[in-house]
Scaffold this motif. Structure first.
Motif, short mmCIF file in Angstrom:
data_model
loop_
_atom_site.label_atom_id
_atom_site.label_comp_id
_atom_site.label_asym_id
_atom_site.label_seq_id
_atom_site.Cartn_x
_atom_site.Cartn_y
_atom_site.Cartn_z
N ASN A 36 0.85 -1.19 0.00
CA ASN A 36 0.00 0.00 0.00
C ASN A 36 0.89 1.24 0.00
O ASN A 36 1.89 1.28 0.71
CB ASN A 36 -0.93 0.00 1.22
N THR A 37 0.50 2.23 -0.79
CA THR A 37 1.35 3.42 -0.93
C THR A 37 1.29 4.33 0.29
O THR A 37 2.13 5.23 0.41
CB THR A 37 0.92 4.22 -2.18
N ASP A 38 0.31 4.13 1.15
CA ASP A 38 0.21 4.94 2.38
C ASP A 38 0.70 4.10 3.56
O ASP A 38 -0.02 3.22 4.03
CB ASP A 38 -1.23 5.40 2.61
N TYR A 39 1.89 4.38 4.03
CA TYR A 39 2.47 3.60 5.12
C TYR A 39 3.44 4.49 5.91
O TYR A 39 3.97 5.48 5.39
CB TYR A 39 3.21 2.37 4.58
N PRO A 40 3.68 4.16 7.16
CA PRO A 40 4.64 4.93 7.96
C PRO A 40 6.05 4.83 7.38
O PRO A 40 6.48 3.76 6.97
CB PRO A 40 4.57 4.26 9.34
N GLY A 41 6.74 5.94 7.32
CA GLY A 41 8.10 5.94 6.78
C GLY A 41 8.17 6.20 5.29
O GLY A 41 9.25 6.12 4.70
N LYS A 42 7.04 6.53 4.68
CA LYS A 42 7.00 6.75 3.24
C LYS A 42 7.90 7.92 2.83
O LYS A 42 8.64 7.84 1.84
CB LYS A 42 5.56 7.02 2.79
N ARG A 43 7.86 9.00 3.60
CA ARG A 43 8.68 10.18 3.25
C ARG A 43 10.17 9.87 3.32
O ARG A 43 10.95 10.34 2.48
CB ARG A 43 8.33 11.34 4.19
N ASP A 115 -1.72 4.74 -6.32
CA ASP A 115 -2.30 5.24 -5.08
C ASP A 115 -3.15 4.14 -4.45
O ASP A 115 -3.98 3.52 -5.11
CB ASP A 115 -3.17 6.47 -5.36
N GLY A 116 -2.92 3.89 -3.17
CA GLY A 116 -3.67 2.85 -2.48
C GLY A 116 -2.98 1.50 -2.58
O GLY A 116 -1.76 1.40 -2.52
N ASP A 117 -3.78 0.46 -2.75
CA ASP A 117 -3.24 -0.90 -2.84
C ASP A 117 -2.61 -1.14 -4.21
O ASP A 117 -3.26 -0.96 -5.24
CB ASP A 117 -4.34 -1.93 -2.59
N VAL A 118 -1.37 -1.57 -4.20
CA VAL A 118 -0.62 -1.81 -5.44
C VAL A 118 -0.33 -3.31 -5.56
O VAL A 118 0.07 -3.96 -4.60
CB VAL A 118 0.70 -1.02 -5.46
N HIS A 119 -0.55 -3.82 -6.75
CA HIS A 119 -0.33 -5.24 -7.04
C HIS A 119 0.64 -5.33 -8.21
O HIS A 119 0.35 -4.87 -9.31
CB HIS A 119 -1.67 -5.91 -7.38
N MET A 120 1.81 -5.92 -7.96
CA MET A 120 2.83 -6.04 -8.99
C MET A 120 3.01 -7.51 -9.38
O MET A 120 3.12 -8.37 -8.51
CB MET A 120 4.17 -5.47 -8.50
N MET A 133 4.07 -5.96 -14.50
CA MET A 133 2.75 -5.34 -14.61
C MET A 133 2.36 -4.81 -13.24
O MET A 133 2.45 -5.53 -12.24
CB MET A 133 1.70 -6.35 -15.10
N THR A 134 1.94 -3.55 -13.20
CA THR A 134 1.60 -2.91 -11.93
C THR A 134 0.15 -2.45 -11.97
O THR A 134 -0.23 -1.67 -12.84
CB THR A 134 2.53 -1.71 -11.66
N PHE A 135 -0.63 -2.95 -11.02
CA PHE A 135 -2.05 -2.61 -10.94
C PHE A 135 -2.32 -1.82 -9.66
O PHE A 135 -1.57 -1.90 -8.68
CB PHE A 135 -2.91 -3.88 -10.90
N VAL A 136 -3.40 -1.05 -9.67
CA VAL A 136 -3.92 -0.44 -8.45
C VAL A 136 -5.35 -0.91 -8.26
O VAL A 136 -5.99 -1.42 -9.20
CB VAL A 136 -3.87 1.11 -8.51
N ASN A 137 -5.86 -0.74 -7.05
CA ASN A 137 -7.18 -1.29 -6.74
C ASN A 137 -8.33 -0.56 -7.42
O ASN A 137 -9.47 -1.01 -7.37
CB ASN A 137 -7.40 -1.28 -5.22
N THR A 138 -8.04 0.56 -8.08
CA THR A 138 -9.12 1.36 -8.67
C THR A 138 -9.37 1.04 -10.14
O THR A 138 -10.33 1.54 -10.73
CB THR A 138 -8.81 2.85 -8.54
N THR A 139 -8.51 0.23 -10.76
CA THR A 139 -8.67 -0.06 -12.18
C THR A 139 -8.20 -1.48 -12.49
O THR A 139 -7.20 -1.93 -11.93
CB THR A 139 -7.88 0.95 -13.05
N GLU A 167 9.23 4.46 -13.19
CA GLU A 167 9.83 3.82 -12.02
C GLU A 167 8.77 3.45 -10.99
O GLU A 167 7.81 4.19 -10.79
CB GLU A 167 10.85 4.76 -11.36
N VAL A 168 8.98 2.31 -10.38
CA VAL A 168 8.13 1.88 -9.27
C VAL A 168 9.04 1.66 -8.06
O VAL A 168 9.99 0.88 -8.14
CB VAL A 168 7.35 0.59 -9.58
N VAL A 169 8.76 2.38 -6.99
CA VAL A 169 9.55 2.26 -5.77
C VAL A 169 8.80 1.34 -4.80
O VAL A 169 7.68 1.65 -4.37
CB VAL A 169 9.79 3.63 -5.13
N VAL A 170 9.41 0.22 -4.48
CA VAL A 170 8.79 -0.77 -3.60
C VAL A 170 9.49 -0.71 -2.23
O VAL A 170 10.69 -0.98 -2.14
CB VAL A 170 8.92 -2.20 -4.17
#
Length: 203
Positions: A36-43, A115-120, A133-139, A167-170
């Protein structure tokens, strides 16, 4: 008798080990990672990635600037005009790059469109390349779908760079040890593939 038993079981053990290796390899042909893209330590993770990007670009352009400066001001009389022109170009590119790097890094977007839940989904192709392939929960359609150009581990995240430049930052803190091991395999194989491709071009 004991010798033949050891020999028999030894062969079976080797077969089992070989089978396990094949199974592990097959499993690595495709795997998934969720975060999930919203998590503690993201910054902190974003800052870490941007700092690495800044360091890479700064060192690269500083090297170009130094080479160009050396050619133009210290070896100017010993070079032909083509080489002098090359030195001037390197000097100019290096200087412009050094000036623009801070702005590029400052406004660089991380995980754009995610944004939100990411599925790679990572898949190894027949040509040896890894596709992501990178998906999000909205599409239902993938936000990104391309072969991986490079995968790099930083102190806090894995930066997956696709061939289209995206780029995808995991974040490492959200990955299991199994996910890290699989991504390390992707990173190592992709890096080796790029080295082999470069070597072939230089032959």
């Amino acid at each position: 008798m004991f010798f033949f038993l050891c020999l028999f079981h030894g062969k079976n053990i080797l077969k089992i080990i070989d089978l396990r290796r094949k199974i592990m390899y097959i499993c690595l042909m495709e795997f998934e990672i969720f975060f999930n893209t919203d998590y503690p330590g993201k910054r902190k993770d974003i800052r870490s990635v941007k700092n690495k990007t800044f360091g890479t670009f700064f060192c690269s352009f500083a090297t170009l600037f130094a080479i160009g400066f050396f050619i133009v001001f210290f070896m100017f009389q010993n070079f032909r005009w083509e080489q002098k022109l090359l030195g001037g170009i390197l000097l100019a590119v290096g200087l412009v790059g050094l000036l623009l790097t801070p702005f590029f890094v400052l406004f660089k977007k991380v995980n754009e469109g995610l944004d939100g839940d990411v599925h790679m989904v990572f898949t190894k192709l027949a040509n040896g390349e890894w596709n992501c392939m990178t998906f999000v929960n909205t599409t239902p359609e993938p936000v990104y779908n391309d072969e991986i150009s490079l995968a790099e581990f930083t102190s806090r995240a894995v930066v997956v760079t696709l061939k289209n430049g995206k780029e995808v930052v995991v974040p490492l803190c959200l990955m299991s040890d199994d996910d890290k091991t699989k991504l390390k395999t992707v990173a190592d194989e992709t890096r080796q593939l790029r080295i082999d491709q470069t070597a072939k071009k230089n032959k």
